[in-house]
Structure formats: C-alpha cells, structure tokens
Design a protein around this motif. Structure first.
Motif, short mmCIF file in Angstrom:
data_model
loop_
_atom_site.label_atom_id
_atom_site.label_comp_id
_atom_site.label_asym_id
_atom_site.label_seq_id
_atom_site.Cartn_x
_atom_site.Cartn_y
_atom_site.Cartn_z
N GLU A 165 40.88 38.18 62.32
CA GLU A 165 40.74 39.62 62.12
C GLU A 165 41.78 40.20 61.16
N ARG A 166 42.77 39.40 60.80
CA ARG A 166 43.78 39.86 59.84
C ARG A 166 43.36 39.57 58.39
N ILE A 167 42.21 38.93 58.20
CA ILE A 167 41.77 38.52 56.86
C ILE A 167 40.41 39.14 56.56
N THR A 168 40.32 39.82 55.42
CA THR A 168 39.06 40.39 54.93
C THR A 168 38.71 39.71 53.61
N THR A 169 37.43 39.45 53.40
CA THR A 169 37.02 38.84 52.13
C THR A 169 36.03 39.75 51.40
N ILE A 170 36.07 39.64 50.08
CA ILE A 170 35.12 40.37 49.25
C ILE A 170 34.92 39.57 47.96
N SER A 171 33.70 39.61 47.42
CA SER A 171 33.41 38.91 46.17
C SER A 171 33.16 39.93 45.06
N TYR A 172 33.81 39.71 43.93
CA TYR A 172 33.55 40.53 42.74
C TYR A 172 32.80 39.74 41.67
N GLY A 173 32.55 38.46 41.95
CA GLY A 173 31.83 37.66 40.96
C GLY A 173 32.52 37.70 39.62
N GLU A 174 31.76 38.04 38.59
CA GLU A 174 32.33 38.11 37.23
C GLU A 174 32.70 39.54 36.83
N GLU A 175 32.63 40.49 37.78
CA GLU A 175 32.76 41.91 37.45
C GLU A 175 34.18 42.34 37.09
N ARG A 176 35.20 41.64 37.56
CA ARG A 176 36.57 42.06 37.30
C ARG A 176 37.38 40.89 36.71
N PRO A 177 37.11 40.52 35.48
CA PRO A 177 37.84 39.39 34.90
C PRO A 177 39.31 39.71 34.67
N LEU A 178 40.16 38.73 34.90
CA LEU A 178 41.59 38.89 34.61
C LEU A 178 41.80 38.89 33.10
N ASP A 179 41.02 38.08 32.41
CA ASP A 179 41.07 38.00 30.94
C ASP A 179 39.64 38.17 30.43
N PRO A 180 39.37 39.22 29.65
CA PRO A 180 37.99 39.49 29.21
C PRO A 180 37.51 38.61 28.06
N ALA A 181 38.38 37.75 27.54
CA ALA A 181 37.96 36.90 26.41
C ALA A 181 36.89 35.91 26.86
N ASN A 182 36.15 35.42 25.91
CA ASN A 182 35.04 34.51 26.20
C ASN A 182 35.37 33.11 25.69
N ASN A 183 36.36 32.48 26.35
CA ASN A 183 36.77 31.12 25.94
C ASN A 183 37.28 30.38 27.17
N GLU A 184 37.58 29.11 26.99
CA GLU A 184 37.96 28.28 28.14
C GLU A 184 39.23 28.77 28.82
N GLY A 185 40.21 29.23 28.01
CA GLY A 185 41.46 29.72 28.61
C GLY A 185 41.22 30.92 29.52
N ALA A 186 40.37 31.86 29.07
CA ALA A 186 40.05 33.04 29.89
C ALA A 186 39.24 32.64 31.11
N TRP A 187 38.28 31.72 30.94
CA TRP A 187 37.47 31.31 32.08
C TRP A 187 38.33 30.66 33.17
N THR A 188 39.32 29.86 32.75
CA THR A 188 40.21 29.22 33.72
C THR A 188 40.98 30.26 34.54
N LYS A 189 41.46 31.31 33.87
CA LYS A 189 42.20 32.38 34.58
C LYS A 189 41.29 33.14 35.54
N ASN A 190 40.03 33.32 35.15
CA ASN A 190 39.14 34.17 35.94
C ASN A 190 38.53 33.48 37.15
N ARG A 191 38.54 32.17 37.19
CA ARG A 191 38.02 31.45 38.36
C ARG A 191 39.13 31.40 39.42
N ARG A 192 39.16 32.41 40.27
CA ARG A 192 40.32 32.55 41.15
C ARG A 192 39.99 33.29 42.43
N ASP A 193 40.93 33.17 43.39
CA ASP A 193 41.01 34.08 44.53
C ASP A 193 42.25 34.94 44.32
N HIS A 194 42.09 36.23 44.48
CA HIS A 194 43.22 37.15 44.39
C HIS A 194 43.48 37.73 45.79
#
Length: 201
Positions: A165-194
């Motif tokens: 009960e102390r943990i809540t989860t939510i999915s944003y999918g691709e909606e909130r990228p950490l790096d908006p670039a369209n390359n492998e470096g950005a994709w690696t950063k965006n595949r994450r749990d925050h």
C-alpha cells in the motif's frame, strides 16, 4: 455607693477588653486579606504595585518569546523535511530497461535494494513508480509495457519488505520522454522507471 463604683469600674474594664479584642480581630482579618491578595498577585505573575504599562510590557515580552520559539520550531521542521527530501531524491534513482523488455537487470536490482533500505527506515514515506518507454511501437503497446515495467519494480520492492500500500504505479508509455530526440541514445534514456517519493499526509 462604693459597690456602685466597683460595678462601674468592672463594666469599664470589661468594655475596654472587648474593644481591644475586636480591634485585634479586625487587624488580623486585614492582615490575612492582605496576605491573600499578595499571594494571588504572585500566582498571576503580576508584581504588587505594577503599573498597567509594566503588565503590558511583560505580556508583550512573553508573546515575542513564544513567537520566536514557534518560528524556530517551524524552521527546524522545514530543514528536517528538506533533508529527507534530498535523501529520497538521491536514493530513488531511475532504473532502465532493454528494448521491449521489463525484466530487472543487476543494476536495477541494486538500485531498488538501496531504495528499499531507505524506505524501511522512513515508514512515513510512500513512492509512485512511473513506467516509461521509447517512442517505437504503438501508444497502446507502450502504455502496457510501461505498466509492466512499473509493476516489476513494485514486485521487487514488496519482496524486500516494503508494504504494497506504500507503492503506487502508473504508466506514461511514450508520452513523457526524458529525451525527445529520435535516436538510440534518447531511446535508452526513455526506457525507464521513474520514482517519486512523497511524505504521507
């Protein structure tokens, strides 16, 4: 005649004694009342003979001291909360995933163990896990993948002793990228749990 004088003398003597007794009682009553009034003044903290200005000055000084004490307590509480928030932010670091995967690698498990240790010592805090993906694939698919990534982190934290009960989860999918670039470096950063730690209200 002599008997009358004797009786009169005795009457005068008795009257004098009575007057002395009454006067003594009155003086005693006044002394008791004075002592009682003095004690009452002392109990209320007002000195005998104090003027209204003295009383106002004393009350003002008390109010100032109470205000200063309240400010110090509030500042100490705020500093403690800021210190805990800094600790939480340092401990609750993002974890990353391989392409199209939601299993936890050794680095992710190490981060989650450190996070669990902190949370176990701070039972007044909860955490929200946000699942994120890169922009490859459909929005629906990435929302489901983000949910699985957040769920994997939650399952591991609960296995380490954190109450569900102390943990809540939510999915944003691709909606909130950490790096908006369209390359492998950005994709690696965006595949994450925050992780968002929050003190319970």
């Amino acid at each position: 005649m002599r008997n009358s004088l004797s009786v009169s003398g005795w009457l005068v003597f008795v009257c004098v004694l009575s007057l002395l007794f009454i006067a003594g009682c009155t003086t005693t009553d006044q002394a008791v009342k004075t002592e009682s009034a003095t004690a009452k003044s002392a109990a209320t903290g007002i000195k005998s003979g104090a003027t209204m200005n003295d009383i106002l000055a004393e009350e003002t000084a008390k109010s100032k001291a109470e205000f200063v004490a309240m400010r110090k307590a509030a500042a100490a509480k705020k500093a403690a909360q800021e210190k805990l928030m800094a600790e939480a932010t340092a401990v609750c670091k993002d974890i990353h995933f391989a392409f199209d995967r939601y299993d936890l690698d050794s680095g992710a498990r190490d981060t989650l163990r450190e996070m669990a240790d902190w949370l176990l010592n701070q039972d007044g805090w909860v955490v929200t896990i946000e699942g994120h993906c890169d922009n490859r694939g459909t929005s629906e698919y990435n929302l489901a993948l983000g949910e699985r990534r957040a769920g994997a982190a939650k399952a591991y934290l609960t296995s380490l002793g954190i109450a569900e009960e102390r943990i809540t989860t939510i999915s944003y999918g691709e909606e909130r990228p950490l790096d908006p670039a369209n390359n492998e470096g950005a994709w690696t950063k965006n595949r994450r749990d925050h992780f968002v730690p929050t003190p319970q209200k």
